[in-house]
Write a protein that holds these residues in place. Sequence first.
Motif, PDB file in Angstrom:
ATOM      1  N   ARG A  73      31.034  55.444   2.967  1.00  0.00           N
ATOM      2  CA  ARG A  73      32.036  55.628   4.026  1.00  0.00           C
ATOM      3  C   ARG A  73      31.720  56.860   4.871  1.00  0.00           C
ATOM      4  O   ARG A  73      31.886  56.858   6.090  1.00  0.00           O
ATOM      5  CB  ARG A  73      33.440  55.733   3.427  1.00  0.00           C
ATOM      6  CG  ARG A  73      33.887  54.488   2.673  1.00  0.00           C
ATOM      7  CD  ARG A  73      35.408  54.419   2.520  1.00  0.00           C
ATOM      8  NE  ARG A  73      35.978  55.609   1.938  1.00  0.00           N
ATOM      9  CZ  ARG A  73      36.101  55.832   0.636  1.00  0.00           C
ATOM     10  NH1 ARG A  73      35.660  54.926  -0.241  1.00  0.00           N
ATOM     11  NH2 ARG A  73      36.664  56.945   0.183  1.00  0.00           N
TER      12      ARG A  73
ATOM     13  N   LEU B 131      37.439  51.278   7.631  1.00  0.00           N
ATOM     14  CA  LEU B 131      36.266  51.231   6.762  1.00  0.00           C
ATOM     15  C   LEU B 131      36.703  50.871   5.344  1.00  0.00           C
ATOM     16  O   LEU B 131      37.639  51.468   4.809  1.00  0.00           O
ATOM     17  CB  LEU B 131      35.560  52.592   6.731  1.00  0.00           C
ATOM     18  CG  LEU B 131      35.056  53.145   8.063  1.00  0.00           C
ATOM     19  CD1 LEU B 131      34.402  54.510   7.833  1.00  0.00           C
ATOM     20  CD2 LEU B 131      34.083  52.192   8.723  1.00  0.00           C
TER      21      LEU B 131
ATOM     22  N   GLU C 225      40.632  54.379   5.926  1.00  0.00           N
ATOM     23  CA  GLU C 225      39.559  54.096   4.979  1.00  0.00           C
ATOM     24  C   GLU C 225      40.174  53.544   3.701  1.00  0.00           C
ATOM     25  O   GLU C 225      41.233  54.003   3.261  1.00  0.00           O
ATOM     26  CB  GLU C 225      38.757  55.358   4.656  1.00  0.00           C
ATOM     27  CG  GLU C 225      38.011  55.926   5.852  1.00  0.00           C
ATOM     28  CD  GLU C 225      37.148  57.113   5.469  1.00  0.00           C
ATOM     29  OE1 GLU C 225      36.694  57.164   4.298  1.00  0.00           O
ATOM     30  OE2 GLU C 225      36.929  57.990   6.324  1.00  0.00           O
TER      31      GLU C 225
END
Length: 222
Positions: free
Chosen positions: A18, A10, A36
């Motif tokens: 997120r 992400l 992430e």
Amino acid sequence: MDAEPIRVVLVDDQELVRSGLRRILRRRDGFEIVAECGDGDEVPAAVASCDPDVVVMDLRMKRVSGMAATAALRGGPPVLVLTTFRDEELLSAALRAGAAGFVLKDSPAEELIRAVRLVAAGEAVLDPAVTGRVLEAYRSSSPPPGADVARALQRLTARERTVLELMGRGLTNDEIAAELVISVVTVKSHVGKIFRALDVRDRAAAVVFAFDHGVVAPRSGG
């Protein structure tokens, strides 16, 4: 035995976004968030360390844009871009940079899930609600079509042109096979020939070509 989850990175500079994506792309639904990133400059290292199946990429970030981060991943995992209605120029640039498609940030969760699965399977996802606007931006930075385009289209058989049109309408390989009553293997063969005839690198580029050169018309509105 259960299928392996789709490994996702992400990329968004907003923790709240997120967090929302994490709640949608759950392991019980077949996804694993393996990394992430809060900005585009973090993406190459994350991808190198995690080997994801898909990168879900925001476009507007503080240090390095999603378009630049996508270009840096060319030849790597497919990128699904997250966008809003006002990102037409960046979306056009992202497609040029190699994005496999885009989805609106305010789309239903089911649509995002479907898009990630399709991109992981090698499909393209171009949301029809914004495709027309993206193509306007794409055209504004492209040379006008000429004889080479006509010759490229002439290299397609009637069946290949039909497959290209169905791709442009957003159908997957399985859906095209059902529509034309042919095997998925045959569809994949047609798609490969389309790529070669049009001299495009991937499905998203072929779909953009289809819209941009009148094989299929974008929906109005949005």
